[in-house]
Design a protein around this motif. Structure first.
Motif, PDB file in Angstrom:
ATOM      1  N   LYS A 273       0.838  -1.204   0.000  1.00 42.01           N
ATOM      2  CA  LYS A 273       0.000   0.000   0.000  1.00 42.01           C
ATOM      3  C   LYS A 273       0.871   1.250   0.000  1.00 42.01           C
ATOM      4  N   GLU A 274       2.002   1.191   0.692  1.00 42.71           N
ATOM      5  CA  GLU A 274       2.926   2.332   0.725  1.00 42.71           C
ATOM      6  C   GLU A 274       3.520   2.588  -0.662  1.00 42.71           C
ATOM      7  N   ASP A 275       3.856   1.512  -1.373  1.00 44.43           N
ATOM      8  CA  ASP A 275       4.374   1.669  -2.732  1.00 44.43           C
ATOM      9  C   ASP A 275       3.342   2.334  -3.634  1.00 44.43           C
ATOM     10  N   VAL A 276       2.099   1.913  -3.529  1.00 41.81           N
ATOM     11  CA  VAL A 276       1.029   2.505  -4.333  1.00 41.81           C
ATOM     12  C   VAL A 276       0.936   4.003  -4.066  1.00 41.81           C
ATOM     13  N   GLN A 277       0.911   4.375  -2.783  1.00 44.90           N
ATOM     14  CA  GLN A 277       0.806   5.790  -2.432  1.00 44.90           C
ATOM     15  C   GLN A 277       2.011   6.579  -2.920  1.00 44.90           C
ATOM     16  N   ARG A 278       3.169   5.992  -2.828  1.00 42.61           N
ATOM     17  CA  ARG A 278       4.387   6.711  -3.184  1.00 42.61           C
ATOM     18  C   ARG A 278       4.560   6.849  -4.701  1.00 42.61           C
ATOM     19  N   TYR A 279       4.322   5.784  -5.436  1.00 46.88           N
ATOM     20  CA  TYR A 279       4.685   5.770  -6.862  1.00 46.88           C
ATOM     21  C   TYR A 279       3.527   6.039  -7.817  1.00 46.88           C
ATOM     22  N   LEU A 280       2.342   5.591  -7.497  1.00 50.69           N
ATOM     23  CA  LEU A 280       1.246   5.724  -8.469  1.00 50.69           C
ATOM     24  C   LEU A 280       0.534   7.065  -8.403  1.00 50.69           C
ATOM     25  N   GLN A 281       0.863   7.874  -7.419  1.00 49.53           N
ATOM     26  CA  GLN A 281       0.236   9.194  -7.301  1.00 49.53           C
ATOM     27  C   GLN A 281       0.538  10.102  -8.496  1.00 49.53           C
ATOM     28  N   TYR A 282       1.561   9.775  -9.266  1.00 48.83           N
ATOM     29  CA  TYR A 282       1.978  10.630 -10.378  1.00 48.83           C
ATOM     30  C   TYR A 282       1.245  10.331 -11.685  1.00 48.83           C
ATOM     31  N   ILE A 283       0.413   9.306 -11.699  1.00 50.57           N
ATOM     32  CA  ILE A 283      -0.284   8.940 -12.933  1.00 50.57           C
ATOM     33  C   ILE A 283      -1.084  10.110 -13.513  1.00 50.57           C
ATOM     34  N   PRO A 284      -1.949  10.782 -12.753  1.00 52.42           N
ATOM     35  CA  PRO A 284      -2.707  11.892 -13.354  1.00 52.42           C
ATOM     36  C   PRO A 284      -1.811  13.024 -13.855  1.00 52.42           C
ATOM     37  N   GLU A 285      -0.758  13.332 -13.126  1.00 57.14           N
ATOM     38  CA  GLU A 285       0.138  14.427 -13.508  1.00 57.14           C
ATOM     39  C   GLU A 285       0.822  14.133 -14.852  1.00 57.14           C
ATOM     40  N   ILE A 286       1.300  12.927 -15.010  1.00 59.51           N
ATOM     41  CA  ILE A 286       1.970  12.556 -16.262  1.00 59.51           C
ATOM     42  C   ILE A 286       0.967  12.479 -17.406  1.00 59.51           C
ATOM     43  N   ALA A 287      -0.189  11.881 -17.154  1.00 57.42           N
ATOM     44  CA  ALA A 287      -1.220  11.793 -18.187  1.00 57.42           C
ATOM     45  C   ALA A 287      -1.630  13.180 -18.675  1.00 57.42           C
ATOM     46  N   ASN A 288      -1.830  14.097 -17.740  1.00 58.50           N
ATOM     47  CA  ASN A 288      -2.240  15.456 -18.126  1.00 58.50           C
ATOM     48  C   ASN A 288      -1.141  16.192 -18.875  1.00 58.50           C
ATOM     49  N   ALA A 289       0.112  15.974 -18.526  1.00 58.53           N
ATOM     50  CA  ALA A 289       1.213  16.620 -19.251  1.00 58.53           C
ATOM     51  C   ALA A 289       1.254  16.137 -20.698  1.00 58.53           C
ATOM     52  N   ILE A 290       1.055  14.847 -20.902  1.00 62.34           N
ATOM     53  CA  ILE A 290       1.044  14.307 -22.269  1.00 62.34           C
ATOM     54  C   ILE A 290      -0.134  14.885 -23.042  1.00 62.34           C
ATOM     55  N   LYS A 291      -1.294  14.934 -22.400  1.00 59.64           N
ATOM     56  CA  LYS A 291      -2.491  15.477 -23.064  1.00 59.64           C
ATOM     57  C   LYS A 291      -2.288  16.943 -23.438  1.00 59.64           C
ATOM     58  N   LYS A 292      -1.675  17.719 -22.555  1.00 63.92           N
ATOM     59  CA  LYS A 292      -1.421  19.128 -22.854  1.00 63.92           C
ATOM     60  C   LYS A 292      -0.391  19.286 -23.966  1.00 63.92           C
ATOM     61  N   ALA A 293       0.579  18.382 -24.040  1.00 61.50           N
ATOM     62  CA  ALA A 293       1.614  18.458 -25.070  1.00 61.50           C
ATOM     63  C   ALA A 293       1.058  18.168 -26.459  1.00 61.50           C
ATOM     64  N   PHE A 294      -0.004  17.384 -26.516  1.00 60.32           N
ATOM     65  CA  PHE A 294      -0.629  17.006 -27.786  1.00 60.32           C
ATOM     66  C   PHE A 294      -2.109  17.373 -27.715  1.00 60.32           C
TER      67      PHE A 294
END
Length: 145
Positions: A61-82
């Protein structure tokens, strides 16, 4: 500084250590995101934890909180780039039978564009299920919690 959470013979651990080049789009102390060499569609990006974790089955659960929290941020950056992105497949393959090739957890961000022709294979087996069979499958899973 050496990261003791990495392994020697892993391609993605080598990318984290800088031993193998990558086209990095985002990096912090937790994760690294870089272009997938296959570029299924322009902007196809992988996000990896900076800790060697084989796949989602090995996350705490700690790994999920630490690493997967960035999914929306990265997805939105890609969407904004294209700006012509019409959707995005965010996927992970867990295990060889699920087509995981590099045995270091990674999330695929595959931008989708109108008319891109990309087909992700799924199948509809609903005609093979009735209420009893759905309940049987659901009960097997519920019993694991």
């Amino acid at each position: 500084m050496e990261n003791k959470n990495l392994v020697d013979d892993c391609l993605f651990c080598k990318i984290i250590r800088g031993e193998v080049p990558s086209y990095t789009v985002f990096e912090n102390d937790d994760v690294k995101a870089f272009l997938d060499i296959s570029q299924v569609n322009p902007g196809h990006t992988l996000m990896i934890p900076k800790k060697h974790i084989t796949n989602l089955f090995d996350y705490t659960k700690e790994d999920v909180q630490r690493y997967l929290q960035y999914i929306p941020e990265i997805a939105n950056a890609i969407k904004k780039a294209f700006p012509n992105v019409t959707g995005m497949n965010i996927t992970t393959n867990n295990g060889k039978s699920a087509n995981q090739v590099v045995m270091h957890s990674h999330i695929h961000f595959i931008p989708r564009f109108k008319g891109d022709g990309l087909k992700l294979m799924t199948r509809n087996n609903a005609d093979q299920y009735d209420e009893a069979k759905y309940n049987e499958v659901a009960d097997k899973i519920k019993a694991q919690f």
